[in-house]
Scaffold this active site. Structure first.
Site, PDB file in Angstrom:
ATOM      1  CE1 TYR A 106      -3.504  -2.658   0.693  1.00  0.00           C
ATOM      2  CE2 TYR A 106      -4.630  -0.592   1.141  1.00  0.00           C
ATOM      3  CZ  TYR A 106      -4.680  -1.943   0.863  1.00  0.00           C
ATOM      4  OH  TYR A 106      -5.889  -2.572   0.750  1.00  0.00           O
TER       5      TYR A 106
ATOM      6  CE  LYS B 250       1.839 -17.823  -2.278  1.00  0.00           C
ATOM      7  NZ  LYS B 250       0.924 -18.982  -2.346  1.00  0.00           N
TER       8      LYS B 250
ATOM      9  CG  ASP C  24      -1.990 -20.265  -0.858  1.00  0.00           C
ATOM     10  OD1 ASP C  24      -1.451 -20.224   0.267  1.00  0.00           O
ATOM     11  OD2 ASP C  24      -1.489 -20.862  -1.827  1.00  0.00           O
TER      12      ASP C  24
ATOM     13  CG  ASP D 146      -8.094  -4.690   1.726  1.00  0.00           C
ATOM     14  OD1 ASP D 146      -9.024  -4.188   2.373  1.00  0.00           O
ATOM     15  OD2 ASP D 146      -8.038  -4.684   0.479  1.00  0.00           O
TER      16      ASP D 146
ATOM     17  CG  ASP E  46     -13.737  -6.925   2.309  1.00  0.00           C
ATOM     18  OD1 ASP E  46     -13.550  -6.200   3.310  1.00  0.00           O
ATOM     19  OD2 ASP E  46     -14.155  -6.490   1.216  1.00  0.00           O
TER      20      ASP E  46
HETATM   21  C1  IPM Z   1     -10.384  -1.076   4.038  1.00  0.00           C
HETATM   22  C2  IPM Z   1     -10.649  -0.514   2.675  1.00  0.00           C
HETATM   23  C3  IPM Z   1      -9.501   0.406   2.266  1.00  0.00           C
HETATM   24  C4  IPM Z   1      -8.237  -0.440   2.214  1.00  0.00           C
HETATM   25  C5  IPM Z   1      -9.711   1.150   0.941  1.00  0.00           C
HETATM   26  C6  IPM Z   1     -10.988   1.946   0.940  1.00  0.00           C
HETATM   27  C7  IPM Z   1      -8.531   2.014   0.602  1.00  0.00           C
HETATM   28  O1  IPM Z   1     -10.857  -1.539   1.753  1.00  0.00           O
HETATM   29  O2  IPM Z   1     -10.257  -0.284   4.998  1.00  0.00           O
HETATM   30  O3  IPM Z   1     -10.306  -2.295   4.179  1.00  0.00           O
HETATM   31  O4  IPM Z   1      -7.947  -1.076   1.201  1.00  0.00           O
HETATM   32  O5  IPM Z   1      -7.510  -0.457   3.202  1.00  0.00           O
HETATM   33 MG    MG Z   2     -10.860  -3.481   2.603  1.00  0.00          MG
END
Ligand code: IPM
Ligand code: MG
Length: 353
Positions: free
Chosen positions: A142, A190, A222, A246, A250
């Site tokens: 990032y 990884k 993975d 990240d 999710d």
């Molecule tokens: C998160 C989001 C952010 C990230 C985006 C919006 C930049 O997906 O906080 O998980 O990738 O960190």
């Molecule tokens: Mg995210």
């Protein structure tokens, strides 16, 4: 106690969910006689519109001078399909994380009995799953440089960088969480491919010796992605680098039944930030339909982590459980009853407190 908050509502549904989270914060403060002060500041697309900068200096000043930051969401479809945009709303979030030194993002993954039927996983797989993902937040791909395009425009590059110091502080933090929980830590990398991952593993193996009471396990990312859906109950604390974190968080969030339920805390060197893990859901902006619970639960994390006020945090969590039991929920998690508005759910929860 005096509580002085910076409120960064951001884009999309941000302003609506933040308004409701503030109702809860006000209710808790009045119940426990805390003096609450808060000030709004722009961030994201809203800030680009106002002043051309997604994380304005004045917003940063306010964050630095506050006891905690309550954050809504960032992102706008106006920028998503324009790869040539010079400034993007997400840069505001990244700048905030970097300037506040928020190197740790804590994402608890807890299940709610009332929502298990909405999980894409079988009930028996996910029932009582309870783990914490700790995502490194200010390093890796990032932020690594160089990043960009070659002059001909046909080649692009990102760079993943980690230093020993960055790895040490996040791994130590993860061990501290594991010590307070079920004493099991999964370190996700990884290392079979990436040099940064091999440094992670080397540093973690050194720190591991300092925490003999914690069971340490190393797992490739993975495989971790697979285990999260195959056997989520096996995890207690999971720590990983920025990008893997990240993606995995999710994935982890939806197994609980809704992305709209999970809070997060970002902590580090300066003021801590509390925000839902979901995004700005622009399709729902202004419609009063988004689920405010993730933001309300982020406020609970704030009372706990930023102020050490556990009774206040538990009151918020209880009020949220009550709302689920009573079926006072938004459309994303309603089953057969009526769907309530964002503002109705928020008011009900605040009232309950
Ligand atoms: C998160 C989001 C952010 C990230 C985006 C919006 C930049 O997906 O906080 O998980 O990738 O960190
Ligand atoms: Mg995210």
């Amino acid at each position: 106690m005096k509580i002085n908050l910076a409120v960064l509502a951001g884009d999309g549904i941000g302003p609506e969910i933040i308004t409701q989270a503030l109702e809860t914060v006000k209710a808790v403060c009045s119940k426990y006689s805390h003096t609450l002060q808060f000030e709004y500041a722009p961030v994201g697309a809203a800030a680009i519109d106002a002043c051309g900068n997604p994380y304005p200096d004045a917003t940063h000043e306010l964050c630095m001078n506050s006891d905690a930051v309550l954050f809504g969401a960032i992102g706008s479809p106006r920028y998503d399909n324009d790869p040539t945009a010079k400034v993007r709303p997400e840069q505001g979030l990244l700048a905030m994380r970097q300037k506040l030194g928020l190197y740790a993002n804590i994402r608890p993954v807890t299940t709610f009995a009332e929502l298990l039927h909405r999980s894409p996983l079988r009930r028996d797989l996910v029932e009582n799953a309870d783990f914490i993902c700790i995502r490194e937040l200010t390093g890796g791909i990032y932020f690594g440089r160089p990043q960009g395009r070659a002059e001909d425009g046909n080649t692009a590059y990102d760079t993943c960088v980690y230093t020993k110091t960055e790895i040490e502080r996040i791994v130590r933090l993860a061990y501290q969480y594991a010590q307070k929980r079920r004493k099991s830590l999964t370190i996700v990398d990884k290392a079979n491919v990436l040099a940064t991952s091999r440094l992670w593993r080397q540093v973690a193996q050194e720190i591991e010796k300092e925490y003999p009471e914690v069971k340490t396990e190393y797992m490739f990312v993975d495989n971790a992605a697979m285990q999260i859906i195959q056997n989520p109950k096996r995890f207690d604390v999971l720590v990983t680098e920025n990008m893997f974190g990240d993606i995995l968080t999710d994935e982890a969030s939806v197994i609980t039944g809704s992305l709209g339920m999970l809070p997060s805390a970002s902590i580090g060197i300066h003021t801590s930030v509390f925000e839902p893990i979901h995004g700005s859901y622009p399709q729902a902006a202004g419609k009063d339909i988004a689920n405010p619970v993730a933001t309300i639960l982020s406020a609970a994390l704030m009372f706990e982590y930023a102020f050490g006020l556990n009774a206040e945090a538990n009151d918020i969590r209880n009020a949220v459980y009550q709302s689920l039991k009573a079926g006072i929920v938004t459309e994303d998690i309603v089953t057969d009853g009526k769907a309530y508005k964002t503002s109705e759910v928020g008011k009900w929860i605040a009232q309950q407190i």
